[in-house]
Design a protein around this motif. Structure first.
Motif, short mmCIF file in Angstrom:
data_model
loop_
_atom_site.label_atom_id
_atom_site.label_comp_id
_atom_site.label_asym_id
_atom_site.label_seq_id
_atom_site.Cartn_x
_atom_site.Cartn_y
_atom_site.Cartn_z
N GLU A 159 0.86 -1.34 0.13
CA GLU A 159 -0.06 0.03 0.07
C GLU A 159 0.76 1.32 0.12
O GLU A 159 0.43 2.22 -0.64
CB GLU A 159 -1.07 0.13 1.22
N ALA A 160 1.75 1.27 0.87
CA ALA A 160 2.86 2.32 0.63
C ALA A 160 3.40 2.59 -0.74
O ALA A 160 3.56 3.66 -1.12
CB ALA A 160 4.15 2.24 1.92
N GLY A 161 3.87 1.37 -1.20
CA GLY A 161 4.29 1.68 -2.65
C GLY A 161 3.27 2.11 -3.54
O GLY A 161 3.64 3.10 -4.24
N LYS A 162 1.91 1.74 -3.39
CA LYS A 162 0.92 2.28 -4.20
C LYS A 162 0.72 3.79 -4.00
O LYS A 162 0.57 4.56 -5.11
CB LYS A 162 -0.42 1.68 -3.91
N VAL A 163 0.74 4.40 -2.86
CA VAL A 163 0.65 5.75 -2.65
C VAL A 163 1.78 6.37 -3.04
O VAL A 163 1.74 7.79 -3.17
CB VAL A 163 0.07 5.94 -1.19
N LEU A 164 2.83 6.00 -3.38
CA LEU A 164 4.09 6.77 -3.46
C LEU A 164 4.26 6.27 -5.02
O LEU A 164 5.61 6.92 -5.26
CB LEU A 164 5.55 5.95 -2.72
N GLY A 165 3.48 5.91 -5.86
CA GLY A 165 3.75 5.99 -7.20
C GLY A 165 4.01 4.74 -7.94
O GLY A 165 4.04 4.42 -9.26
N CYS A 166 3.89 3.42 -7.11
CA CYS A 166 3.88 2.25 -7.94
C CYS A 166 2.50 1.94 -8.32
O CYS A 166 1.87 1.25 -7.53
CB CYS A 166 4.35 1.05 -7.10
N THR B 77 0.04 10.12 -6.65
CA THR B 77 0.90 10.78 -5.95
C THR B 77 0.51 11.89 -5.35
O THR B 77 1.04 12.67 -4.75
CB THR B 77 2.20 11.05 -6.66
N PHE B 83 0.98 5.55 7.40
CA PHE B 83 0.53 4.38 8.09
C PHE B 83 0.56 4.33 9.42
O PHE B 83 1.55 4.57 10.18
CB PHE B 83 0.60 3.28 7.38
N MET B 104 10.23 6.35 -8.16
CA MET B 104 9.38 5.97 -9.11
C MET B 104 9.04 7.07 -10.26
O MET B 104 8.77 6.67 -11.12
CB MET B 104 8.23 5.73 -8.26
N ASN B 152 6.82 13.48 -2.29
CA ASN B 152 6.09 13.59 -3.44
C ASN B 152 5.34 14.84 -3.67
O ASN B 152 4.91 14.91 -4.95
CB ASN B 152 5.06 12.51 -3.08
#
Lengths: 265, 253
Positions: A159-166, B77, B83, B104, B152
């Motif tokens: 989820e962290a990856g998703k919100v950071l652009g993955c 982004t 979290f 990214m 970001n």
């Protein structure tokens, strides 16, 4: 200072002494109790055989080591090339998991040596045939550990990856899944190398390979020649190379990942 | 115009057996730019679900989320998230964690590290630049997580009980630091917590959610000057009011 000295004593001298004790007992038993080179060659006879096999004009030990390592390299390379992508796909995509899981579970329990007839029929008496048996032994631990590693990627990392652009699967797999699964994957590769090394001996004994060189192959040759001292030499060489492979691999992996893996909760 | 606009959001969780759970029912909320919003409520009131919907990690059953007037779909982004669990990537150093979103975007390593440096400074962890997450305390990890989300340059920062796992002392320190970061970066922040004390200390506006089904019970503007004193009479009064409001909504059902 004092504790360092004590540790050196404990960590080096004691193992050294215990190995020396085993050798002495071996020598005594072989010479005075068994008294039969065929049943139990003595330590000194094994050392002499090692020198002949390694350096003598008729000794083939260097060639055997080279050929066996070549077989091993073929098998391990193939199992990494097949095992890691398969494990990743099964761990990441539910449908691929469901589709491939029964196939893996049916093939996996077949002992690798049972593939030798087909290895020879498919590949002939080639290095590839021996490599294939090693591949069969090594590929499943790699698949399963890669699978588990990708299955167990913590949800919060994804989820962290998703919100950071993955936003795509490909970037999630390479940037999040892969690094997160590395500890599991390396553990799998380590296990698979141990199994692959074991399969090597069986494959060569049963005739996979070109039939001239190979540690397993000539271990069997010496057995047929009743030169049991050389058989022991080959057994010990197999063991030592197995340990060296494991140590080199662990050393390499530790260098790459120990910084972040250490003390991980 | 509101930065974030929550419009008639309803969320059902459908299970294999039995009635679907109504996590949120017709929630409407307008969040202005640079505002600090706290969403409070008892556990199970859907506050985390609401935040995750805004982040794009959950879909709505009905209704939509508008960001600067256009509907959002999935994660992007433009919304950063911190979290509750420790979410730093253990295989990356502090600076590379902060620079992850820049990575990214395809920004070269030297350049993104330079940009990340700015956020490292904001959280005062310059001396831990090359440390790995396991070498940091819980509070430090969450500070790095905040910096990582900010790097970001999102339009809104979403925080899901980020200090929930910290001890009371660290928590107070972190709240103060967060206000400083907020003042410095001028971000819009949506902060979910179950701690009324935390909400009164931090927020411009407190949204009280009532449970089952989750809906907005009351929205309170807090006009106490910052830094607020927990022991001040007005602080206590507000806290009492919110606690009573939460209690009422819980006992009615």
């Amino acid at each position: 200072m004092r504790t360092t000295k004590k540790n050196t004593y404990r960590n080096i001298l004691i193992p050294f002494a215990s190995v020396a004790a085993v050798i002495i007992i071996w020598q005594i038993v072989a010479v005075y109790v068994v008294g039969n080179t065929f049943k139990l060659p003595s330590f000194t006879e094994v050392v002499a055989a090692f020198i002949t096999d390694m350096f003598g004009s008729r000794g083939t030990l260097p060639e055997d080591i080279a050929v066996s390592l070549y077989h091993f390299a073929i098998g391990m390379a193939a199992s990494l090339i097949v095992g890691i992508p398969t494990g990743i796909c099964m761990g990441w995509f539910r449908d691929i998991d469901i589709a491939l899981n029964p196939i893996v579970e049916i093939i996996r329990p077949i002992p690798p040596l049972a593939w030798i007839p087909f290895a020879i029929i498919w590949f002939g008496l080639t290095h590839a045939a021996a490599g294939f048996i090693i591949f069969i032994g090594a590929v499943f631990p790699i698949i399963i550990n890669t699978y588990t590693g990708f299955r167990n990627v913590p949800k919060v990392f994804i989820e962290a990856g998703k919100v950071l652009g993955c936003t795509k699967n490909s970037s999630l797999i390479t940037k999040i899944g892969f690094p997160s699964a590395i500890p599991e994957m390396t553990a799998g590769i380590r296990v698979s190398m141990g199994i692959g090394w074991m399969c090597l001996v069986g494959a060569e004994i049963f005739g996979a390979g070109t039939g001239k060189y190979g540690l397993g192959k000539n271990l069997w040759t010496y057995y047929n020649l009743h030169q049991m001292d050389s058989v022991v030499v080959y057994m010990l060489v197999l063991g030592v190379i197995g340990i060296i492979i494991d140590i080199l691999f662990r050393h390499y992996v530790n260098k790459q990942t120990v910084r972040w893996q250490n003390n991980m909760e | 115009m509101a930065v974030v606009s929550v419009q008639h959001v309803t969320k059902l969780f459908v299970r294999d057996e039995g009635e679907p759970t109504v996590a949120l029912k017709d929630v409407n909320l307008e969040i202005e730019e640079k505002q600090f919003i706290c969403i409070v409520g008892a556990s199970g009131c859907g506050k985390t679900t609401l935040l995750r919907i805004i982040a794009g990690l959950e879909t709505t059953t009905e209704g939509s989320i508008l960001l600067n007037g256009s509907p959002v779909e999935g994660t992007d982004t433009d919304r950063g998230m911190v979290f509750q669990e420790y979410s730093l990537f253990p295989w990356k150093s502090v600076i590379d964690n902060i620079a992850f979103s820049l990575e990214m975007q395809g920004i070269p390593k030297a350049e993104r590290r330079e940009k990340a440096e700015k956020y490292l400074k904001i959280i005062h962890l310059e001396q831990f630049r090359d440390a790995y997450p396991h070498e940091l305390s819980g509070g430090m990890r969450q500070r790095v997580a905040i910096a990582r989300a900010l790097a970001n340059e999102p339009k809104v920062l979403l925080m899901d009980e980020p200090f929930g796992a910290l001890d009371a002392q660290t928590r107070n320190v972190m709240q103060r630091e967060l206000l400083e970061i907020w003042a410095e970066t001028q971000k819009t922040i949506i902060f979910v917590t179950h701690s009324v004390d935390e909400a009164v200390f931090l927020a411009d506006k407190i949204v009280i959610l009532s449970p089952r089904p989750g809906k907005i019970e009351e929205v309170i503007s807090v006009d106490l000057p910052r830094m607020r004193h927990r022991t001040a009479p007005k602080f206590a009064e507000l806290r009492k009011h919110i606690l009573e409001s939460m209690e009422k909504s819980a006992t009615i059902r």
